[in-house]
Scaffold this active site. Structure first.
Site, PDB file in Angstrom:
ATOM      1  CE1 TYR A 176      33.791 -67.045  56.666  1.00  0.00           C
ATOM      2  CE2 TYR A 176      33.702 -69.789  58.006  1.00  0.00           C
ATOM      3  CZ  TYR A 176      34.192 -68.101  57.924  1.00  0.00           C
ATOM      4  OH  TYR A 176      35.214 -67.716  59.000  1.00  0.00           O
ATOM      5  CE  LYS A 220      37.268 -67.174  56.129  1.00  0.00           C
ATOM      6  NZ  LYS A 220      38.235 -65.520  56.304  1.00  0.00           N
TER       7      LYS A 220
END
Length: 255
Positions: free
Chosen positions: A178, A182
């Site tokens: 994750y 990002k």
């Protein structure tokens, strides 16, 4: 295309049937925009659009899975046929890779033991999906007098914050899926901003904060409305607004 829709600004929000995306759609509609709610599940998308219309907003649902190019292209076709252009694109759709767990419990993303298939799936949605949607919608955005693109990111994208040994992220399990996805989105945002600056298309990334959503099993400390407000601020920038930035409610986020 009807005359009323021609006068309104048109915004597409991906992953908008719930959470931050839903909040963004509601707030943009309240500002008078026509909002296109992108959702993988057409029934959930239409339910969300109907709820916005029930409050007086102008909302329409399209089936859109950012990892499925066919649905992305069909969504662009529907927007073109109905509205003729797109003024705002909010790339909100994203996945954590760990299911509905809080960041404190995401031990399945520890780099030394992470499942590579999980990493691929997260990057497919959070990075490649943004490229697919943005590139497909660019011809429609170019028809707008003030086009804006907002990529919904996270404070976890900040290399400065996550590498601070005394910072808040040291309490969380390291992330190989994750958080890096990002960070890649931040880099992608800058590259799009550099390319599209001369065309007047503003492209920014936003960290809405730790918002109470299904994605973190409702452990967030901010309301959906609070998180969405930061996104909406960038989605409604004037033509002389910033581009290539990474921003949050408190101001610029360190890269």
């Amino acid at each position: 295309m009807n005359e009323g829709s021609a006068r309104r600004e048109v915004a597409l929000v991906t992953g908008a049937n719930r959470g931050i995306g839903r909040g963004v759609a509601e707030q943009l509609a309240a500002l008078g925009m026509t909002v296109v709610i992108g959702a993988r599940d057409p029934l959930r998308g239409e339910k969300a659009a109907a709820a916005v219309r029930a409050t007086g907003g102008d909302a329409h649902a399209v089936t859109l899975d950012v990892t499925d190019r066919t649905t992305v292209q069909e969504a662009a076709k529907r927007i073109e046929e109905r509205f003729g252009r797109l003024d705002v694109l909010v790339n909100n759709a994203g996945i954590s890779g760990s299911g509905q767990v809080s960041p404190q419990d995401a031990h399945d993303q520890v780099p030394s033991s992470v499942d590579l298939d999980m990493v691929r799936a997260v990057f497919e949605t959070n990075v490649l999906g943004v490229i697919a949607v943005t590139n497909t919608m660019l011809p429609l955005l170019r028809r707008s007098p003030a086009p804006r693109v907002v990529n919904v990111s996270s404070h976890a994208a900040s290399l400065t914050l996550t590498s601070d040994p005394d910072g808040p992220f040291t309490a969380l399990p390291p992330s190989a899926a994750y958080a890096p996805s990002k960070s890649a989105l931040s880099a992608l945002t800058v590259q799009y901003a550099n390319e599209l600056r001369s065309d007047g298309i503003l492209v920014n990334a936003v960290a809405p904060g730790f918002v109470d959503t299904d994605g973190n099993n409702h452990t967030g400390i901010l309301t959906v409305d609070q998180g969405a407000a930061t996104v909406v601020r960038l989605a409604t920038l004037s033509t002389d607004g910033p581009t290539g930035g990474f921003l949050a409610a408190e101001g610029p986020v360190p890269w």
